[in-house]
Design a protein around this motif. Structure first.
Motif, PDB file in Angstrom:
ATOM      1  N   ASN A 163       0.788  -1.237   0.000  1.00  0.00           N
ATOM      2  CA  ASN A 163       0.000   0.000   0.000  1.00  0.00           C
ATOM      3  C   ASN A 163       0.821   1.289   0.000  1.00  0.00           C
ATOM      4  OD1 ASN A 163      -2.796  -1.215   0.417  1.00  0.00           O
ATOM      5  ND2 ASN A 163      -1.643  -2.134   2.092  1.00  0.00           N
ATOM      6  N   ASN A 164       2.106   1.190   0.280  1.00  0.00           N
ATOM      7  CA  ASN A 164       2.990   2.367   0.364  1.00  0.00           C
ATOM      8  C   ASN A 164       2.601   3.340   1.465  1.00  0.00           C
ATOM      9  OD1 ASN A 164       4.831   1.635  -1.699  1.00  0.00           O
ATOM     10  ND2 ASN A 164       3.315   2.229  -3.211  1.00  0.00           N
ATOM     11  N   TYR A 165       1.937   2.839   2.488  1.00  0.00           N
ATOM     12  CA  TYR A 165       1.665   3.623   3.696  1.00  0.00           C
ATOM     13  C   TYR A 165       1.476   2.648   4.851  1.00  0.00           C
ATOM     14  CZ  TYR A 165      -3.277   2.681   2.551  1.00  0.00           C
ATOM     15  OH  TYR A 165      -4.466   2.087   2.245  1.00  0.00           O
ATOM     16  N   PRO A 166       1.592   3.136   6.088  1.00  0.00           N
ATOM     17  CA  PRO A 166       1.534   2.235   7.253  1.00  0.00           C
ATOM     18  C   PRO A 166       0.129   1.720   7.557  1.00  0.00           C
ATOM     19  CG  PRO A 166       2.527   4.358   7.836  1.00  0.00           C
ATOM     20  CD  PRO A 166       1.938   4.500   6.474  1.00  0.00           C
ATOM     21  N   PRO A 167       0.076   0.535   8.176  1.00  0.00           N
ATOM     22  CA  PRO A 167      -1.212   0.023   8.620  1.00  0.00           C
ATOM     23  C   PRO A 167      -1.628   0.650   9.942  1.00  0.00           C
ATOM     24  CG  PRO A 167       0.511  -1.501   9.251  1.00  0.00           C
ATOM     25  CD  PRO A 167       1.170  -0.391   8.460  1.00  0.00           C
ATOM     26  N   THR A 168      -2.919   0.592  10.226  1.00  0.00           N
ATOM     27  CA  THR A 168      -3.400   0.951  11.559  1.00  0.00           C
ATOM     28  C   THR A 168      -3.362  -0.313  12.425  1.00  0.00           C
ATOM     29  OG1 THR A 168      -5.697   0.401  11.036  1.00  0.00           O
ATOM     30  CG2 THR A 168      -4.983   2.691  10.609  1.00  0.00           C
ATOM     31  N   LEU A 169      -3.545  -0.135  13.725  1.00  0.00           N
ATOM     32  CA  LEU A 169      -3.639  -1.297  14.602  1.00  0.00           C
ATOM     33  C   LEU A 169      -4.814  -2.171  14.174  1.00  0.00           C
ATOM     34  CD1 LEU A 169      -2.972   0.341  18.094  1.00  0.00           C
ATOM     35  CD2 LEU A 169      -1.354  -0.910  16.650  1.00  0.00           C
ATOM     36  N   GLN A 170      -5.896  -1.533  13.742  1.00  0.00           N
ATOM     37  CA  GLN A 170      -7.087  -2.259  13.284  1.00  0.00           C
ATOM     38  C   GLN A 170      -6.783  -3.072  12.026  1.00  0.00           C
ATOM     39  OE1 GLN A 170      -9.501  -2.662  15.110  1.00  0.00           O
ATOM     40  NE2 GLN A 170     -11.459  -2.650  14.086  1.00  0.00           N
ATOM     41  N   ASP A 171      -6.008  -2.504  11.095  1.00  0.00           N
ATOM     42  CA  ASP A 171      -5.622  -3.241   9.885  1.00  0.00           C
ATOM     43  C   ASP A 171      -4.874  -4.517  10.260  1.00  0.00           C
ATOM     44  OD1 ASP A 171      -6.600  -1.249   8.088  1.00  0.00           O
ATOM     45  OD2 ASP A 171      -4.680  -0.180   8.155  1.00  0.00           O
ATOM     46  N   ILE A 172      -3.925  -4.377  11.166  1.00  0.00           N
ATOM     47  CA  ILE A 172      -3.126  -5.530  11.596  1.00  0.00           C
ATOM     48  C   ILE A 172      -4.011  -6.529  12.315  1.00  0.00           C
ATOM     49  CG2 ILE A 172      -1.168  -6.278  13.006  1.00  0.00           C
ATOM     50  CD1 ILE A 172      -0.063  -3.354  12.647  1.00  0.00           C
ATOM     51  N   SER A 173      -4.887  -6.039  13.176  1.00  0.00           N
ATOM     52  CA  SER A 173      -5.805  -6.888  13.927  1.00  0.00           C
ATOM     53  C   SER A 173      -6.650  -7.754  12.995  1.00  0.00           C
ATOM     54  CB  SER A 173      -6.702  -6.013  14.801  1.00  0.00           C
ATOM     55  OG  SER A 173      -7.705  -6.770  15.414  1.00  0.00           O
ATOM     56  N   LYS A 174      -7.217  -7.137  11.978  1.00  0.00           N
ATOM     57  CA  LYS A 174      -8.052  -7.863  11.017  1.00  0.00           C
ATOM     58  C   LYS A 174      -7.226  -8.887  10.245  1.00  0.00           C
ATOM     59  CE  LYS A 174     -11.405  -4.197  10.242  1.00  0.00           C
ATOM     60  NZ  LYS A 174     -11.888  -3.174   9.300  1.00  0.00           N
ATOM     61  N   GLN A 175      -6.013  -8.508   9.881  1.00  0.00           N
ATOM     62  CA  GLN A 175      -5.167  -9.383   9.064  1.00  0.00           C
ATOM     63  C   GLN A 175      -4.736 -10.639   9.809  1.00  0.00           C
ATOM     64  OE1 GLN A 175      -4.371  -8.893   5.802  1.00  0.00           O
ATOM     65  NE2 GLN A 175      -3.257 -10.813   5.779  1.00  0.00           N
ATOM     66  N   ILE A 176      -4.345 -10.505  11.074  1.00  0.00           N
ATOM     67  CA  ILE A 176      -3.814 -11.683  11.777  1.00  0.00           C
ATOM     68  C   ILE A 176      -4.765 -12.260  12.814  1.00  0.00           C
ATOM     69  CG2 ILE A 176      -1.415 -11.072  11.310  1.00  0.00           C
ATOM     70  CD1 ILE A 176      -1.118 -10.152  14.145  1.00  0.00           C
ATOM     71  N   GLY A 177      -5.906 -11.599  13.037  1.00  0.00           N
ATOM     72  CA  GLY A 177      -6.947 -12.175  13.869  1.00  0.00           C
ATOM     73  C   GLY A 177      -6.721 -12.093  15.366  1.00  0.00           C
ATOM     74  N   ILE A 178      -6.135 -10.993  15.829  1.00  0.00           N
ATOM     75  CA  ILE A 178      -6.018 -10.761  17.273  1.00  0.00           C
ATOM     76  C   ILE A 178      -6.582  -9.378  17.591  1.00  0.00           C
ATOM     77  CG2 ILE A 178      -4.032 -12.309  17.562  1.00  0.00           C
ATOM     78  CD1 ILE A 178      -2.215  -9.855  17.738  1.00  0.00           C
ATOM     79  N   TYR A 179      -6.890  -9.147  18.856  1.00  0.00           N
ATOM     80  CA  TYR A 179      -7.480  -7.871  19.267  1.00  0.00           C
ATOM     81  C   TYR A 179      -6.512  -6.704  19.068  1.00  0.00           C
ATOM     82  CZ  TYR A 179     -11.269 -10.476  21.429  1.00  0.00           C
ATOM     83  OH  TYR A 179     -12.346 -11.292  21.645  1.00  0.00           O
ATOM     84  N   PRO A 180      -7.038  -5.508  18.741  1.00  0.00           N
ATOM     85  CA  PRO A 180      -6.182  -4.331  18.563  1.00  0.00           C
ATOM     86  C   PRO A 180      -5.294  -4.031  19.778  1.00  0.00           C
ATOM     87  CG  PRO A 180      -8.361  -3.873  17.694  1.00  0.00           C
ATOM     88  CD  PRO A 180      -8.438  -5.207  18.399  1.00  0.00           C
ATOM     89  N   ASN A 181      -5.805  -4.247  20.993  1.00  0.00           N
ATOM     90  CA  ASN A 181      -4.964  -4.010  22.178  1.00  0.00           C
ATOM     91  C   ASN A 181      -3.768  -4.943  22.205  1.00  0.00           C
ATOM     92  OD1 ASN A 181      -6.542  -1.922  23.092  1.00  0.00           O
ATOM     93  ND2 ASN A 181      -7.646  -3.147  24.594  1.00  0.00           N
ATOM     94  N   ALA A 182      -3.973  -6.188  21.771  1.00  0.00           N
ATOM     95  CA  ALA A 182      -2.866  -7.136  21.698  1.00  0.00           C
ATOM     96  C   ALA A 182      -1.870  -6.699  20.627  1.00  0.00           C
ATOM     97  CB  ALA A 182      -3.376  -8.542  21.414  1.00  0.00           C
ATOM     98  N   VAL A 183      -2.376  -6.215  19.500  1.00  0.00           N
ATOM     99  CA  VAL A 183      -1.509  -5.704  18.431  1.00  0.00           C
ATOM    100  C   VAL A 183      -0.658  -4.562  18.980  1.00  0.00           C
ATOM    101  CG1 VAL A 183      -1.428  -4.511  16.201  1.00  0.00           C
ATOM    102  CG2 VAL A 183      -3.050  -6.390  16.552  1.00  0.00           C
ATOM    103  N   ASP A 184      -1.292  -3.649  19.719  1.00  0.00           N
ATOM    104  CA  ASP A 184      -0.572  -2.505  20.282  1.00  0.00           C
ATOM    105  C   ASP A 184       0.566  -2.980  21.183  1.00  0.00           C
ATOM    106  OD1 ASP A 184      -0.154   0.291  20.628  1.00  0.00           O
ATOM    107  OD2 ASP A 184      -1.174   0.183  22.557  1.00  0.00           O
ATOM    108  N   SER A 185       0.303  -3.980  22.004  1.00  0.00           N
ATOM    109  CA  SER A 185       1.353  -4.516  22.882  1.00  0.00           C
ATOM    110  C   SER A 185       2.505  -5.102  22.077  1.00  0.00           C
ATOM    111  CB  SER A 185       0.780  -5.597  23.798  1.00  0.00           C
ATOM    112  OG  SER A 185      -0.158  -5.047  24.677  1.00  0.00           O
ATOM    113  N   HIS A 186       2.181  -5.816  21.010  1.00  0.00           N
ATOM    114  CA  HIS A 186       3.229  -6.407  20.171  1.00  0.00           C
ATOM    115  C   HIS A 186       4.020  -5.320  19.426  1.00  0.00           C
ATOM    116  CE1 HIS A 186       2.145 -10.451  21.120  1.00  0.00           C
ATOM    117  NE2 HIS A 186       0.920 -10.313  20.639  1.00  0.00           N
TER     118      HIS A 186
END
Length: 91
Positions: A28-51
């Motif tokens: 995409n040539n731009y960064p993902p949001t925590l929500q984008d990552i959450s949807k992609q790998i199937g974990i909660y956004p708070n868990a994504v933030d911790s990682h």
């Protein structure tokens, strides 16, 4: 970030998050949001933030607090710095 931090091994989930961030950037040539990552790998956004914070401490990404789409893999930061340096010092 120091190389000493990068020597700490990543967990399996941190590797998934890191790879998701890098792949999102490449596609995409731009960064993902925590929500984008959450949807992609199937974990909660708070868990994504911790990682993401762990990846930041370990020197794999940089992130601006409280700014959406600010997660940048360090390999992209280094690439952009190299390009900027080449532009400011042409041969």
């Amino acid at each position: 970030m120091s190389q000493a931090n990068k020597s700490k091994p990543l967990t399996k989930c941190q590797i998934k998050v890191r790879d998701c961030i890098v792949n999102f950037w490449r596609e995409n040539n731009y960064p993902p949001t925590l929500q984008d990552i959450s949807k992609q790998i199937g974990i909660y956004p708070n868990a994504v933030d911790s990682h993401v914070l762990a990846l930041q401490r370990k020197g794999w990404v940089t992130k601006t607090p409280k700014v959406s789409r600010s997660i940048v893999p360090m390999e992209i930061v280094r690439h952009m710095e190299k390009l900027n340096n080449e532009e400011s010092h042409p041969e």
